[in-house]
Design a protein around this motif. Structure first.
Motif: not given
Length: 111
Positions: A4-9, A68-69, A92-100, A103-106
């Motif tokens: 997991v990386s966003v904008d090179g970070r 939760f974060l 950018v907001q990324i939601l992580i769940r056990r099965n998926h 990426i909320e923005n798109n």
């Protein structure tokens, strides 16, 4: 390896050192303020989150009551399961769940 990386970070990544896999996690809030940092398996706390809980093999970081974060379980010797998570960086907001991962923005879903 950087899963997991966003904008090179890199927000979640692993480093191989002397035959050991080391976990690195960078959890920020919506304003890019660092909430939690795990660097090469070392947990570095920040006082800004509402609650950080490390019990047994489970690490839970909350930004407020019921919000939760990240919630992860360390299944030794070689597995880390992120039960749920919410990662932010540069808008950018990324939601992580056990099965998926969502990426909320798109509205991109990765299974």
């Amino acid at each position: 390896m950087i899963p997991v990386s966003v904008d090179g970070r890199p927000l979640i990544y692993f480093v191989l050192s002397n035959g050991h896999i080391l976990l690195n996690v960078d959890v920020c809030d919506q304003r890019n303020r660092q909430m939690l940092l795990i660097h090469n398996n070392e947990l570095v706390y920040s006082t800004s989150p509402w609650d950080i809980e490390l019990v047994g093999r489970r690490l839970v970081v909350r930004e407020a009551l019921g919000r939760f974060l990240i919630d992860m379980v360390f299944e030794v010797p070689n597995k880390i399961v992120i039960e749920r998570g919410k990662l932010f960086f540069n808008g950018v907001q990324i939601l992580i769940r056990r099965n998926h991962i969502l990426i909320e923005n798109n509205e991109t879903t990765i299974r």
